[in-house]
Design a protein around this motif. Structure first.
Motif, mmCIF file in Angstrom:
data_model
loop_
_atom_site.group_PDB
_atom_site.id
_atom_site.type_symbol
_atom_site.label_atom_id
_atom_site.label_comp_id
_atom_site.label_asym_id
_atom_site.label_seq_id
_atom_site.Cartn_x
_atom_site.Cartn_y
_atom_site.Cartn_z
ATOM 1 N N ALA A 137 0.832 -1.209 0.000
ATOM 2 C CA ALA A 137 0.000 0.000 0.000
ATOM 3 C C ALA A 137 0.864 1.256 0.000
ATOM 4 N N GLY A 138 2.014 1.168 -0.676
ATOM 5 C CA GLY A 138 2.899 2.313 -0.794
ATOM 6 C C GLY A 138 4.168 2.205 0.022
ATOM 7 N N GLY A 139 4.232 1.261 0.949
ATOM 8 C CA GLY A 139 5.368 1.168 1.843
ATOM 9 C C GLY A 139 6.696 0.951 1.134
ATOM 10 N N VAL A 140 6.776 -0.091 0.316
ATOM 11 C CA VAL A 140 8.050 -0.399 -0.325
ATOM 12 C C VAL A 140 8.353 0.527 -1.501
ATOM 13 N N MET A 141 7.371 1.315 -1.926
ATOM 14 C CA MET A 141 7.620 2.282 -2.999
ATOM 15 C C MET A 141 7.923 3.671 -2.453
ATOM 16 N N ARG A 142 7.149 4.130 -1.479
ATOM 17 C CA ARG A 142 7.336 5.488 -0.960
ATOM 18 C C ARG A 142 8.543 5.603 -0.032
ATOM 19 N N LEU A 143 8.776 4.571 0.779
ATOM 20 C CA LEU A 143 9.807 4.693 1.809
ATOM 21 C C LEU A 143 11.190 5.020 1.237
ATOM 22 N N PRO A 144 11.673 4.316 0.190
ATOM 23 C CA PRO A 144 13.007 4.649 -0.327
ATOM 24 C C PRO A 144 13.078 5.988 -1.050
ATOM 25 N N ARG A 145 11.934 6.607 -1.310
ATOM 26 C CA ARG A 145 11.927 7.950 -1.892
ATOM 27 C C ARG A 145 12.005 9.024 -0.808
ATOM 28 N N ARG A 146 11.766 8.624 0.430
ATOM 29 C CA ARG A 146 11.716 9.589 1.529
ATOM 30 C C ARG A 146 12.949 9.546 2.420
ATOM 31 N N ILE A 147 13.600 8.372 2.495
ATOM 32 C CA ILE A 147 14.748 8.214 3.388
ATOM 33 C C ILE A 147 15.861 7.492 2.641
ATOM 34 N N PRO A 148 17.090 7.453 3.185
ATOM 35 C CA PRO A 148 18.182 6.772 2.502
ATOM 36 C C PRO A 148 17.866 5.311 2.177
ATOM 37 N N TYR A 149 18.371 4.877 1.051
ATOM 38 C CA TYR A 149 18.116 3.531 0.515
ATOM 39 C C TYR A 149 18.370 2.435 1.545
ATOM 40 N N HIS A 150 19.517 2.451 2.187
ATOM 41 C CA HIS A 150 19.868 1.367 3.087
ATOM 42 C C HIS A 150 19.000 1.350 4.348
ATOM 43 N N VAL A 151 18.580 2.524 4.787
ATOM 44 C CA VAL A 151 17.680 2.582 5.938
ATOM 45 C C VAL A 151 16.308 2.021 5.549
ATOM 46 N N ALA A 152 15.846 2.398 4.368
ATOM 47 C CA ALA A 152 14.564 1.872 3.881
ATOM 48 C C ALA A 152 14.618 0.357 3.750
ATOM 49 N N MET A 153 15.723 -0.151 3.252
ATOM 50 C CA MET A 153 15.868 -1.601 3.104
ATOM 51 C C MET A 153 15.829 -2.301 4.463
ATOM 52 N N GLU A 154 16.491 -1.736 5.442
ATOM 53 C CA GLU A 154 16.485 -2.351 6.777
ATOM 54 C C GLU A 154 15.069 -2.412 7.337
ATOM 55 N N ILE A 155 14.327 -1.307 7.202
ATOM 56 C CA ILE A 155 12.952 -1.274 7.713
ATOM 57 C C ILE A 155 12.080 -2.284 6.988
ATOM 58 N N ALA A 156 12.191 -2.305 5.649
ATOM 59 C CA ALA A 156 11.303 -3.142 4.846
ATOM 60 C C ALA A 156 11.640 -4.625 4.930
ATOM 61 N N LEU A 157 12.932 -4.969 5.038
ATOM 62 C CA LEU A 157 13.334 -6.365 4.999
ATOM 63 C C LEU A 157 13.312 -7.045 6.358
ATOM 64 N N THR A 158 13.604 -6.307 7.425
ATOM 65 C CA THR A 158 13.577 -6.925 8.753
ATOM 66 C C THR A 158 12.165 -7.047 9.291
ATOM 67 N N GLY A 159 11.307 -6.094 8.939
ATOM 68 C CA GLY A 159 9.972 -6.081 9.523
ATOM 69 C C GLY A 159 9.969 -5.650 10.971
ATOM 70 N N ASP A 160 11.099 -5.147 11.451
ATOM 71 C CA ASP A 160 11.213 -4.761 12.860
ATOM 72 C C ASP A 160 10.519 -3.429 13.145
ATOM 73 N N HIS A 161 10.402 -3.133 14.442
ATOM 74 C CA HIS A 161 9.831 -1.865 14.887
ATOM 75 C C HIS A 161 10.943 -0.832 15.051
ATOM 76 N N PHE A 162 10.618 0.415 14.696
ATOM 77 C CA PHE A 162 11.592 1.498 14.798
ATOM 78 C C PHE A 162 10.948 2.677 15.524
ATOM 79 N N PRO A 163 11.655 3.264 16.487
ATOM 80 C CA PRO A 163 11.081 4.370 17.258
ATOM 81 C C PRO A 163 11.003 5.650 16.432
ATOM 82 N N ALA A 164 10.127 6.536 16.860
ATOM 83 C CA ALA A 164 9.970 7.824 16.181
ATOM 84 C C ALA A 164 11.280 8.583 16.116
ATOM 85 N N SER A 165 12.102 8.458 17.157
ATOM 86 C CA SER A 165 13.370 9.184 17.184
ATOM 87 C C SER A 165 14.268 8.790 16.031
#
Length: 254
Positions: A137-165
């Motif tokens: 629903a836009g997650g794997v497409m929008r996220l790498p356009r908004r933040i650095p590639y490697h950070v987006a990959m970590e979020i999308a591939l691990t499925g882990d939780h990340f704090p607002a900070s």
């Protein structure tokens, strides 16, 4: 409109609240249709210039209602996608006010917004791979356009939780507030936005969104197609007159 989606209008801002706290505001078909219906009405209202999207009960949205999904209740609206907004965000500016969880589709709802305000206790993530799914629903497409590639990959591939900070560090979250104060800060921002000329706001958002795909040769031509009517509008004249007369402008959206 269902009581699972609440709308409150105040000072030119419409606050759209997903109201399923018992299910951590998981999105079902009723919620998706309710958000879409609210936006259909609000986009046409001259007394509303900006939106805030939030969730009731201290949680933004935990994503798709998986129990409903198993029963065939799909949280999509034709032409608008997940949650009635993911594939067709509104023309007017929209601010996400995030408390608690913004996971899976909930994170994707936030990504469909223009500005994100989050409490310091808020948690984001795309856990779809942990459930055999993809953040479609836009997650794997929008996220790498908004933040650095490697950070987006970590979020999308691990499925882990990340704090607002952490998401504030990489520029995705605009403001981090104490717990319980995200909505107030988001409304404050939305009101500042709503004080500006509506035609200028709509054109500004449209250029920012659409210009990502423009070539260098066409960018100013295509921008002109969108903004030239704004420069010739009555509101443009009112803005100049109000400045000269040292008074607040009165926008007409014309």
């Amino acid at each position: 409109m269902s009581d699972e989606v609440l709308v409150e209008i105040d000072g030119g801002v419409a606050i759209i609240t997903i109201n399923r706290p018992q299910a951590k505001n998981a999105v079902n078909g009723v919620v998706a249709r309710g958000i879409a219906a609210a936006l259909d009405e609000l986009e046409e209202r001259g007394d509303v210039a900006a939106y805030v999207l939030t969730g009731a009960g201290g949680t933004f949205c935990a994503g798709m209602d998986l129990k409903g999904f198993l029963k065939g209740d799909l949280p999509y609206v034709e032409g608008r996608g997940f949650g009635g907004i993911a594939e067709a965000p509104p023309k007017k500016p929209i601010v996400a006010a995030v408390e608690g969880y913004a996971l899976a589709g909930g994170f994707e709802l936030a990504l469909a917004c223009d500005i994100i305000v989050a409490a310091e206790t808020a948690v984001f993530g795309l856990p779809e791979p942990k459930r055999g799914l993809v953040a479609a629903a836009g997650g794997v497409m929008r996220l790498p356009r908004r933040i650095p590639y490697h950070v987006a990959m970590e979020i999308a591939l691990t499925g882990d939780h990340f704090p607002a900070s952490r998401l504030h560090e990489v520029g995705l979250v605009n403001h981090v507030t104490p717990a319980g104060e995200a909505l107030a800060r988001a409304v404050e921002l939305a009101r500042r936005i709503a004080g500006n000329a509506p035609l200028a706001l709509a054109a500004t958002k449209r250029v920012i969104v659409e210009s990502a795909d423009w070539s260098g040769e066409e960018m100013f031509r295509r921008q002109a197609e969108i903004i030239d009517p704004v420069f010739g509008s009555k509101d443009a004249m009112e803005g100049a007159a109000a400045f000269a007369e040292k008074r607040a402008p009165v926008w007409k959206g014309e």
